[in-house]
Write a protein that holds these residues in place. Structure first.
Motif, PDB file in Angstrom:
ATOM      1  N   GLU A  56       0.562  -0.856   0.017  1.00  0.00           N
ATOM      2  CA  GLU A  56      -0.036  -0.051  -0.225  1.00  0.00           C
ATOM      3  C   GLU A  56       1.416   1.598  -0.493  1.00  0.00           C
ATOM      4  N   GLY A  57       1.754   1.207   0.473  1.00  0.00           N
ATOM      5  CA  GLY A  57       2.465   2.162   0.882  1.00  0.00           C
ATOM      6  C   GLY A  57       2.574   2.833   1.956  1.00  0.00           C
ATOM      7  N   ILE A  58       3.704   3.649   2.207  1.00  0.00           N
ATOM      8  CA  ILE A  58       4.141   4.078   3.361  1.00  0.00           C
ATOM      9  C   ILE A  58       2.800   6.182   3.402  1.00  0.00           C
ATOM     10  N   SER A  59       2.522   6.578   1.970  1.00  0.00           N
ATOM     11  CA  SER A  59       2.200   8.202   1.312  1.00  0.00           C
ATOM     12  C   SER A  59       0.848   7.614   1.539  1.00  0.00           C
ATOM     13  N   THR A  60      -0.155   7.147   2.619  1.00  0.00           N
ATOM     14  CA  THR A  60      -1.573   6.710   1.835  1.00  0.00           C
ATOM     15  C   THR A  60      -2.100   7.826   3.298  1.00  0.00           C
ATOM     16  N   VAL A  61      -3.649   7.598   3.761  1.00  0.00           N
ATOM     17  CA  VAL A  61      -3.835   7.775   5.108  1.00  0.00           C
ATOM     18  C   VAL A  61      -3.870   7.767   6.207  1.00  0.00           C
ATOM     19  N   MET A  62      -4.388   6.471   5.313  1.00  0.00           N
ATOM     20  CA  MET A  62      -4.641   5.513   6.658  1.00  0.00           C
ATOM     21  C   MET A  62      -3.602   5.238   7.148  1.00  0.00           C
ATOM     22  N   GLN A  63      -2.429   4.707   6.216  1.00  0.00           N
ATOM     23  CA  GLN A  63      -1.041   4.225   6.934  1.00  0.00           C
ATOM     24  C   GLN A  63      -0.212   5.871   7.907  1.00  0.00           C
ATOM     25  N   ARG A  64      -1.173   6.953   7.930  1.00  0.00           N
ATOM     26  CA  ARG A  64      -0.317   7.922   8.634  1.00  0.00           C
ATOM     27  C   ARG A  64      -1.435   7.618   9.268  1.00  0.00           C
ATOM     28  N   LYS A  65      -2.008   7.917   8.975  1.00  0.00           N
ATOM     29  CA  LYS A  65      -3.311   7.736  10.907  1.00  0.00           C
ATOM     30  C   LYS A  65      -2.801   6.248  11.685  1.00  0.00           C
ATOM     31  N   LYS A  66      -2.457   4.971  11.168  1.00  0.00           N
ATOM     32  CA  LYS A  66      -1.737   3.684  11.481  1.00  0.00           C
ATOM     33  C   LYS A  66      -0.292   4.914  12.553  1.00  0.00           C
ATOM     34  N   PHE A 114     -12.262   5.404  16.852  1.00  0.00           N
ATOM     35  CA  PHE A 114     -12.948   5.164  16.194  1.00  0.00           C
ATOM     36  C   PHE A 114     -12.551   3.702  15.060  1.00  0.00           C
ATOM     37  N   LEU A 115     -11.914   4.413  14.364  1.00  0.00           N
ATOM     38  CA  LEU A 115     -10.899   3.447  13.416  1.00  0.00           C
ATOM     39  C   LEU A 115     -10.564   1.577  13.824  1.00  0.00           C
ATOM     40  N   TYR A 116     -10.035   2.561  15.545  1.00  0.00           N
ATOM     41  CA  TYR A 116      -9.396   0.906  15.633  1.00  0.00           C
ATOM     42  C   TYR A 116     -10.140   0.543  16.265  1.00  0.00           C
ATOM     43  N   GLN A 117     -11.531   0.693  17.126  1.00  0.00           N
ATOM     44  CA  GLN A 117     -12.772   0.114  17.426  1.00  0.00           C
ATOM     45  C   GLN A 117     -13.553  -1.453  15.918  1.00  0.00           C
ATOM     46  N   ASN A 118     -13.431  -0.337  15.327  1.00  0.00           N
ATOM     47  CA  ASN A 118     -14.451  -0.860  14.157  1.00  0.00           C
ATOM     48  C   ASN A 118     -13.452  -1.631  13.071  1.00  0.00           C
ATOM     49  N   TYR A 119     -12.021  -1.569  12.786  1.00  0.00           N
ATOM     50  CA  TYR A 119     -11.607  -1.529  11.913  1.00  0.00           C
ATOM     51  C   TYR A 119     -10.778  -3.050  11.822  1.00  0.00           C
ATOM     52  N   MET A 120     -10.967  -4.055  11.715  1.00  0.00           N
ATOM     53  CA  MET A 120     -10.069  -5.162  12.507  1.00  0.00           C
ATOM     54  C   MET A 120      -8.419  -4.848  10.978  1.00  0.00           C
ATOM     55  N   ASP A 121      -8.766  -4.649  10.189  1.00  0.00           N
ATOM     56  CA  ASP A 121      -7.374  -4.570   9.379  1.00  0.00           C
ATOM     57  C   ASP A 121      -7.190  -2.981   9.966  1.00  0.00           C
ATOM     58  N   PHE A 122      -7.538  -1.904  10.636  1.00  0.00           N
ATOM     59  CA  PHE A 122      -6.504  -1.323  11.278  1.00  0.00           C
ATOM     60  C   PHE A 122      -6.112  -1.728  12.256  1.00  0.00           C
ATOM     61  N   ARG A 123      -6.946  -1.891  13.451  1.00  0.00           N
ATOM     62  CA  ARG A 123      -6.879  -2.526  14.773  1.00  0.00           C
ATOM     63  C   ARG A 123      -5.156  -3.213  14.396  1.00  0.00           C
ATOM     64  N   ASN A 124      -6.047  -4.655  13.791  1.00  0.00           N
ATOM     65  CA  ASN A 124      -4.805  -5.713  13.475  1.00  0.00           C
ATOM     66  C   ASN A 124      -3.071  -4.907  12.928  1.00  0.00           C
ATOM     67  N   ASP A 125      -2.880  -4.345  12.139  1.00  0.00           N
ATOM     68  CA  ASP A 125      -2.142  -3.509  11.133  1.00  0.00           C
ATOM     69  C   ASP A 125      -1.423  -2.799  12.578  1.00  0.00           C
ATOM     70  N   VAL A 126      -1.865  -1.926  13.387  1.00  0.00           N
ATOM     71  CA  VAL A 126      -1.321  -1.033  14.554  1.00  0.00           C
ATOM     72  C   VAL A 126      -0.888  -1.583  15.666  1.00  0.00           C
ATOM     73  N   GLU A 127      -1.817  -2.772  15.984  1.00  0.00           N
ATOM     74  CA  GLU A 127      -1.451  -3.860  17.089  1.00  0.00           C
ATOM     75  C   GLU A 127       0.236  -3.869  16.493  1.00  0.00           C
ATOM     76  N   PHE A 128       0.478  -5.119  15.288  1.00  0.00           N
ATOM     77  CA  PHE A 128       1.304  -5.502  14.608  1.00  0.00           C
ATOM     78  C   PHE A 128       2.213  -4.115  14.365  1.00  0.00           C
ATOM     79  N   ILE A 129       2.429  -2.885  14.032  1.00  0.00           N
ATOM     80  CA  ILE A 129       3.463  -2.532  13.894  1.00  0.00           C
ATOM     81  C   ILE A 129       4.046  -1.737  15.849  1.00  0.00           C
TER      82      ILE A 129
END
Length: 144
Positions: A56-66, A114-129
């Protein structure tokens, strides 16, 4: 009006509970890190992890939010619960992310929980990183 001693007992109980909650809150809001000079190093580690993990790359808004979520958790956990961000943190995030408008950082923070609580992919990525960054911090003796 008659004397109600239970009222006094309830007031004392409420004050005791408030004191206990305040002590617990003070423990929970204590940041893991305070040296903001580490943020560029954490960002570099973050980007290395992202590049290995995702196409996905580092420059996406979602990666920045993570990244912002992880930094807030490390430096200003109470801000994830609605408090103000720790002093100077918005500036450091702006610098490392190359964002001119500091309001962009605030806007990116608006729905992190909200993203962390409701989106499993976001939560899993945040926890992994986060766990990878925590390991890195421990290896270099930056935290215990």
């Amino acid at each position: 009006m008659e004397l109600d001693f239970d009222k006094i007992k309830r007031i004392r109980k409420i004050r005791s509970v408030k004191s206990d909650l305040s002590k617990e809150e003070n423990i929970l809001i204590k940041p893991i890190l305070s040296d903001k000079k580490l943020i560029p190093l954490i960002y570099k580690t973050f980007t290395n992890i992202i590049c290995k993990k995702s196409d996905e790359g580092i420059s996406t808004v979602m990666q920045r939010k993570k990244f912002i979520f992880i930094i807030l958790y490390l430096y200003s956990p109470s801000s994830l619960a609605g408090d103000k961000m720790a002093s100077g943190l918005r500036n450091e995030l702006s610098k490392v992310l190359g964002i001119q408008a500091k309001s962009t950082i605030s806007n990116n923070c608006a729905n992190l929980v909200f993203l962390y609580q409701n989106y499993m992919d976001f939560r899993n990525d945040v926890e992994f990183i986060y766990n990878k960054i925590l390991s890195w911090l421990k290896i270099y003796g930056l935290i215990k």
